[in-house]
Motif scaffolding. Sequence first.
Motif: not given
Length: 429
Positions: A110, A116, A136, A143, A147, A157-158, A160, A318, A339, A356
């Motif tokens: 994570s 990032t 995405t 988000t 990432a 993105p996991e 926000s 993310s 996701t 997200v």
Amino acid sequence: MKNRKYLLPAAAAGVLALSLTACGGGGSSSGGGGAAGGGDAAANLDGRGPITYVQGKDNSNVVRPLIEKWNKAHPDEKVTFKEQTDQADQQHDDLVQNFQAKNANYDVVSVDVVWTAEFAAKGWLQPLKDKMALDTSGMLEPTIEAASYKGTLYAAPESSDGGILYYRKDLVPTAPKTWDEMMGMCSIAKAKNIGCYAGQFSKYEGLTVNASEAINSFGGSVLDKDGKPSLNTEEAKAGLNNLVKAYADGNIPKEAITYKEEESRQAFQDGKLLFLRNWPYVYNLATTEGSSKVKDVLGMAPLPGKDGPGASSLGGHSAGMSVYSKNKATALDFLKFLTTEETQKFFATQGSLAPVLTKLYDDKELVAKLPYLPVLKTSIENAVPRPVTPFYPAVTKAIQDNAYPAIKGEKPVDAALSDMQKSIETQSK
Ligand code: GLC
């Protein structure tokens, strides 16, 4: 939000204008070459088998049930959960150590939005492109940006995160819109013999979040439109000074100087605070935990600013795939699983985590259950990213080292801001 109007793209994205010729000390840096740092491991993208997912403390109790579900469906590609502490800086350091050791067992990790750039520049994260691409579309833009690094997606993105002002509806009928209005309501707290306002003021990442919000919400910004530090301004001074003054006069209770997310949530849930700045995860726990004293009186509003709503720091996480993972095909499937609409809904309903996927914020069923979703969406869309740089650890340290003594009244606000400015400037030399 007012201060966003004059932020041009570079600063709006929080991109720190640094000369990135080097990748900073130590480690097995590949100099921004992405997967190149992984050597042999990076070359094999087809591996399948058990993997480990590494994340900070699962305060919201969502990770274990989710992994159980995955494991039932993937008996040969089971995920093991490695749970870290609940403190952002410790999580970061643990990841860095394991990346440096090329640990193949930290398959999926994570990644806080502020890590990032550092992890990507070091070549520790598998770029999610070509064969490893992840869809995405439908995700909230901030988000995706958070990432990505230099235009490449490095993590999925996991969840926000946007700052929320929690307040006691039984004590204040309508939430304050400005900081001054909120301070004006502190007499209500005093009369009840409880603290007025708290955020996270312990010396760690949460302090950077709170200090930046104080500055942003009063029209200042950590970086200017060209991505250069701009802390020597009247606006930044007024913003930070709000925290300093509130701490000095007791509107922020003394014990709040030790608060991280969890301590501040606990104080609010125990009925010891009128107002709390925290992330959306608090909603679920404050309304469901048996011991919560605020279950039926919990109000949620945007953070207060100068003349109207303030600006949150953009938070969130993310899921990144380590270049050292031996089972990258499984890891990619797991990222996709995190996701999906179903998983994102699960995170929202079970843990009140911020989805997200944009459409979930307008999902009638979800909004009926989580009425604060529109407030949260606004908070995230207007949130100001913290500086984007591979040297983020030094930047956040500069903010913490100065905001902390300033709030405690041990360093004048002017000096704290100009020292912050100087330290961040040296990062760009
Ligand atoms: C939350 C946010 C993260 C932030 C951290 C600070 O976990 O999602 O972005 O850095 O809090 O404590």
